[in-house]
Design an enzyme around this catalytic site. Structure first.
Site, PDB file in Angstrom:
ATOM      1  N   TRP A 326      17.343 -42.720   4.459  1.00 36.30           N
ATOM      2  CA  TRP A 326      17.691 -44.140   4.593  1.00 36.30           C
ATOM      3  C   TRP A 326      19.148 -44.386   4.202  1.00 36.30           C
ATOM      4  O   TRP A 326      19.720 -45.424   4.501  1.00 36.30           O
ATOM      5  CB  TRP A 326      16.740 -45.024   3.775  1.00 36.30           C
ATOM      6  CG  TRP A 326      16.887 -44.935   2.263  1.00 36.30           C
ATOM      7  CD1 TRP A 326      17.015 -43.794   1.524  1.00 36.30           C
ATOM      8  CD2 TRP A 326      16.934 -46.022   1.321  1.00 36.30           C
ATOM      9  NE1 TRP A 326      17.111 -44.089   0.178  1.00 36.30           N
ATOM     10  CE2 TRP A 326      17.066 -45.459   0.024  1.00 36.30           C
ATOM     11  CE3 TRP A 326      16.869 -47.407   1.431  1.00 36.30           C
ATOM     12  CZ2 TRP A 326      17.133 -46.239  -1.142  1.00 36.30           C
ATOM     13  CZ3 TRP A 326      16.934 -48.177   0.259  1.00 36.30           C
ATOM     14  CH2 TRP A 326      17.074 -47.600  -1.000  1.00 36.30           C
ATOM     15  N   ASP A 327      19.772 -43.397   3.555  1.00 32.68           N
ATOM     16  CA  ASP A 327      21.170 -43.485   3.137  1.00 32.68           C
ATOM     17  C   ASP A 327      22.066 -43.954   4.289  1.00 32.68           C
ATOM     18  O   ASP A 327      23.016 -44.718   4.086  1.00 32.68           O
ATOM     19  CB  ASP A 327      21.683 -42.104   2.682  1.00 32.68           C
ATOM     20  CG  ASP A 327      20.850 -41.482   1.560  1.00 32.68           C
ATOM     21  OD1 ASP A 327      19.641 -41.739   1.528  1.00 32.68           O
ATOM     22  OD2 ASP A 327      21.418 -40.749   0.743  1.00 32.68           O
ATOM     23  N   GLU A 468      12.328 -43.831  -7.397  1.00 31.05           N
ATOM     24  CA  GLU A 468      11.364 -42.754  -7.122  1.00 31.05           C
ATOM     25  C   GLU A 468      10.624 -42.261  -8.361  1.00 31.05           C
ATOM     26  O   GLU A 468       9.726 -41.428  -8.256  1.00 31.05           O
ATOM     27  CB  GLU A 468      12.092 -41.580  -6.457  1.00 31.05           C
ATOM     28  CG  GLU A 468      12.592 -41.926  -5.063  1.00 31.05           C
ATOM     29  CD  GLU A 468      13.470 -40.845  -4.442  1.00 31.05           C
ATOM     30  OE1 GLU A 468      14.129 -40.099  -5.202  1.00 31.05           O
ATOM     31  OE2 GLU A 468      13.522 -40.757  -3.208  1.00 31.05           O
ATOM     32  N   LYS A 581      14.922 -45.111 -11.804  1.00 35.57           N
ATOM     33  CA  LYS A 581      15.917 -44.129 -11.354  1.00 35.57           C
ATOM     34  C   LYS A 581      17.148 -44.815 -10.765  1.00 35.57           C
ATOM     35  O   LYS A 581      18.285 -44.430 -11.017  1.00 35.57           O
ATOM     36  CB  LYS A 581      15.281 -43.226 -10.303  1.00 35.57           C
ATOM     37  CG  LYS A 581      16.228 -42.177  -9.736  1.00 35.57           C
ATOM     38  CD  LYS A 581      15.523 -41.304  -8.721  1.00 35.57           C
ATOM     39  CE  LYS A 581      16.452 -40.243  -8.185  1.00 35.57           C
ATOM     40  NZ  LYS A 581      15.842 -39.441  -7.131  1.00 35.57           N
ATOM     41  N   GLN A 582      16.887 -45.819  -9.911  1.00 34.53           N
ATOM     42  CA  GLN A 582      18.003 -46.412  -9.162  1.00 34.53           C
ATOM     43  C   GLN A 582      17.673 -47.857  -8.814  1.00 34.53           C
ATOM     44  O   GLN A 582      16.515 -48.279  -8.928  1.00 34.53           O
ATOM     45  CB  GLN A 582      18.251 -45.608  -7.878  1.00 34.53           C
ATOM     46  CG  GLN A 582      17.095 -45.620  -6.891  1.00 34.53           C
ATOM     47  CD  GLN A 582      17.155 -44.470  -5.900  1.00 34.53           C
ATOM     48  OE1 GLN A 582      16.645 -43.397  -6.175  1.00 34.53           O
ATOM     49  NE2 GLN A 582      17.763 -44.698  -4.749  1.00 34.53           N
TER      50      GLN A 582
HETATM   51  O1  IFM Z   1      17.730 -41.301  -0.258  1.00 36.17           O
HETATM   52  C1  IFM Z   1      17.995 -40.850  -1.535  1.00 36.17           C
HETATM   53  C2  IFM Z   1      16.942 -41.408  -2.465  1.00 36.17           C
HETATM   54  O2  IFM Z   1      16.978 -42.802  -2.484  1.00 36.17           O
HETATM   55  C3  IFM Z   1      17.149 -40.879  -3.860  1.00 36.17           C
HETATM   56  N1  IFM Z   1      17.127 -39.444  -3.858  1.00 36.17           N
HETATM   57  C4  IFM Z   1      18.130 -38.848  -3.001  1.00 36.17           C
HETATM   58  C5  IFM Z   1      18.002 -39.348  -1.575  1.00 36.17           C
HETATM   59  C6  IFM Z   1      19.117 -38.765  -0.693  1.00 36.17           C
HETATM   60  O3  IFM Z   1      20.364 -39.273  -1.072  1.00 36.17           O
END
Ligand code: IFM
Length: 730
Positions: A326-327, A468, A581-582
């Site tokens: 999705w990046d 995640e 995580k994010q």
């Molecule tokens: O798409 C990301 C995900 O959101 C977090 N782990 C790494 C992936 C690739 O950059």
């Protein structure tokens, strides 16, 4: 004036992997890690190929590395003279990121005097199959030299070996390595020619998967030795006549000369910078970091194709299997929409062309519609494993749910298509399969909706959101909001079927019960459960998040027993806490800032920021963007800098348990760009016009950039006092 050259002085073996990323050169077709000419697979050398994948046995399917045509080293007075074995007296590597030219200079002291190697190399932005290198040796004594140069086909693989066969031979003065990939039998042909300016004794050797030229001569102080290497890479995916094409490229371009090819490469870079360069008056470091990020985005853009995307680690190697996440749509796409819409179209077209893979994935899990691959390769089938992490203690694979539960991926594709139409005005993408893609994604979410008997809402259960570390949760706010958006976009497309090309309208009407779908998706959008702020204004990330332990980030970190330990999954230190995580809720709010009043945006930014590990390079930019939406450019600045400097500093995680995840971070680069232009620049589109409500960080006197909007280039200049000037090309 900013410094367009980054240089690292001194040789530090522990930085070899990081420098491979930091000094990467690429042209969308191939990426060449910033390693030295004498390095081999032990130092993670890679000529990483875009869009070409292979699987060996049950290993992870991953992108393929081509044989390395830059391979070169020296024997001086019968002693091997190369890094990392021989300590240099001086050493530096540089990247001119204005031009995508990598260079190095190394001096060794030998018992008889000193000897210096200077080289430069580039992968041509003008001719994607071509790579050139100039390599100069000088000495202050009469040195007995054996210069060894050729093609090293013993490539670095994470899950290889990917070549079932490798032919190494010489023909008409050219040396060649033609590899056959094991799964699909793709041919990758690397061809090399080399000129030398000094008379020398010459021979050829083929050994240890290397085909090498040996030039023996006496190097005198008054006469430097210069070789020029011409390398071409062609595959059977490009053309049936890959071998012939690789040879004729070299023969033709050699006639034009090194200087000509280098100049055309530089000209192409200048063309890109003319549109893409961002000027920041008052903060040199920020301008350098941002344009360095832009360099990486330009480097990995697939200009040679009409349907291809960008892997999460760019073209820096096989990490994350060279797959697309999705990046691309959520973090990188805006840069291409604004500066190179043709590339944006190529990225979107890739998703349309891999729709069948997404449909297969949905069927596999028992759903309707299109469930896009979490890690997508050439067919759109999912390359993601059920076990993405290896436990550091037991060395056993850990079940992760990225592939089967990260359903928000399909909504990212829809957002990409709609953004493409919004910014370019080009609706033909709908005729070319975009319409079906959006509808199939909506059908996918529709088939996942759950209704409890005692609640008048639809829910999405058992998912993984952007964070995640918390798997298999119910009603992740980001996911539900993006599903709602998908329903809305599908309704928009279905309701305007009559405005599409007659052929498209006919196709859609034959395929779908249009009015029934409009009714279903409208109902789904209206009733899907969207978590709302609590009395403190905080939106719960998923059902039950607030019941988790509210331990601080430091506390959770201190519970790690091993620095490589994975924080999520069944036993992770973060899983039962509120540490994420994010950016998750924050990603939702950064994408849809109009969903809530300003104080709610702010309350959530303040709540979630201290609880975010920023363990993904995708995190900081969302905090930066939302900080701008909250009117806090000074708070956004460190997040912007973190994203923009991701590959300059290399502070990102290199390990997920025992799995190596190092490489470049194009999503962070794209995120930095979005923070600068959408956030600080405050641009938005209203009534078919590009407008801006800027808010610059302290010290940023002016911010200037160019943007394509509806096919016209706009020059935007904003200043510290909120001044805005937008000029549109005639
Ligand atoms: O798409 C990301 C995900 O959101 C977090 N782990 C790494 C992936 C690739 O950059």
């Amino acid at each position: 004036m900013i410094d367009w050259k980054i240089t690292e002085r001194g040789f530090y073996p522990e930085k070899i992997a990081f420098n491979g990323n930091k000094f990467l050169i690429a042209n969308g077709y191939m990426g060449v890690r910033g390693t030295l000419e004498e390095f081999t697979k032990d130092q993670l050398v890679a000529v990483n190929m875009a869009g070409l994948y292979d699987q060996v046995g049950n290993g992870w399917r991953e992108s393929v590395n081509a044989p390395n045509g830059f391979f070169t080293y020296l024997i001086v007075d019968e002693e091997i003279c190369r890094l990392p074995e021989c300590e240099p007296s001086e050493h530096s590597v540089s990247l001119d990121y204005r031009n995508g030219i990598f260079s190095r200079k190394t001096t060794w002291k030998t018992p008889r005097g000193s000897l210096t190697v200077e080289s430069e190399r580039f992968v041509s932005l003008a001719q994607p199959h071509l790579a050139l290198m100039k390599y100069k040796i000088s000495s202050n004594f009469h040195a007995d030299i054996e210069l060894i140069t050729g093609i090293d086909a013993d490539v670095w693989d994470i899950n290889g070996p990917h070549y079932s066969n490798m032919e190494l031979f010489e023909e008409d003065g050219l040396i060649k390595a033609i590899g056959t990939t094991s799964e699909k039998g793709h041919k990758i042909c690397v061809t090399e020619n080399c000129s030398i300016n000094l008379p020398s004794e010459k021979r050829l050797s083929i050994k240890d998967k290397k085909i090498l030229r040996h030039f023996c001569f006496i190097l005198r102080p008054e006469h430097d030795c210069v070789i020029e290497k011409w390398i071409s890479v062609c595959t059977s995916n490009d053309t049936e006549n890959y071998e012939q094409k690789a040879a004729s490229l070299i023969n033709d371009y050699m006639k034009s000369g090194y200087k000509y090819v280098k100049n055309s490469h530089i000209e192409k870079w200048e063309e890109r910078w003319k549109v893409s360069e961002v000027f920041i008056e008052g903060h040199k470091e920020a301008m350098e970091a941002l344009n360095y990020s832009i360099y990486h985005l330009i480097s990995v853009a697939p200009r040679h194709s009409k349907s291809l995307s960008i892997p999460a680690r760019g073209l820096s190697g096989q990490v994350y299997k060279g797959a697309v996440f999705w990046d691309t749509e959520m973090f990188m796409l805006d840069f291409f929409l604004y500066t190179d819409p043709q590339v944006a179209r190529t990225l979107i077209k890739y998703r349309i062309d891999t729709l069948d893979g997404a449909i297969r994935k949905a069927r596999y899990y028992g759903y309707d519609g299109a469930f896009y691959a979490w890690e997508s390769q050439e067919t759109g089938d999912d390359a993601c494993s059920d076990y993405n992490v290896v436990d550091v203690f037991t060395k056993r694979p850990v079940r992760t749910y990225f592939k089967d539960k990260q359903i928000h991926i399909s909504s990212a594709i829809v957002r990409g298509i709609m953004r493409y139409i919004e910014i370019t005005g080009d609706k033909t993408i709908l005729d070319e399969g975009g319409a079906e893609t959006i509808i199939e994604c909506a059908k996918f979410y529709y088939s996942l909706l759950l209704k409890r008997l005692n609640r008048n809402v639809y829910e999405l259960h058992d998912v993984v959101g952007p964070d995640e570390y918390h798997e298999r949760v119910n009603n992740n706010g980001y996911t539900n909001r993006m599903a709602k958006y998908t329903f809305d976009m599908a309704v928009e497309v279905l309701s305007s079927v009559k405005n599409l090309e007659p052929e498209t309208a006919k196709r859609l009407k034959n395929k779908y019960k249009v009015s029934q779908l409009i009714k279903s998706f409208t109902d789904a959008s209206k009733h899907i459960y969207i978590p709302q702020p609590d009395k403190n204004g905080i939106i719960e990330q998923f059902d039950g998040y607030m019941k988790l332990e509210d331990a601080s980030l430091e506390e959770v970190r201190s519970r790690l027993l091993d620095e490589k330990e994975y924080w999520g999954g069944a036993n992770g230190v973060a899983s039962h806490t509120r540490i994420i995580k994010q950016a998750d809720v924050v990603t939702w709010l950064a994408m849809f800032p109009d969903d809530f009043p300003h104080e709610i945006l702010l309350a959530n930014w303040r709540y979630y920021e201290p609880r975010t590990e920023h363990g993904s390079s995708l995190s900081a930019c969302m905090y930066g963007l939302l900080a701008c939406r909250c009117g806090m450019p000074e708070k956004a600045l460190p997040f912007f800098m973190k994203s923009a400097r991701a590959d300059l500093e290399g502070t990102g995680k290199e390990w997920a348990g025992l799995i190596y995840i190092g490489g470049t971070h194009p999503a962070a680069a794209g995120g930095a760009y979005m923070t600068a232009v959408n956030g600080f620049g405050g641009i938005y589109f209203e009534e078919e016009k590009l407008k801006a409500k800027p808010q610059l960080p302290p010290n940023w006197q002016k911010l200037r950039f160019n943007i394509y909007y509806k096919g016209k280039l706009h020059r935007v200049e904003v200043d510290q006092k909120g001044g805005v000037s937008v000029t549109r090309e005639p």
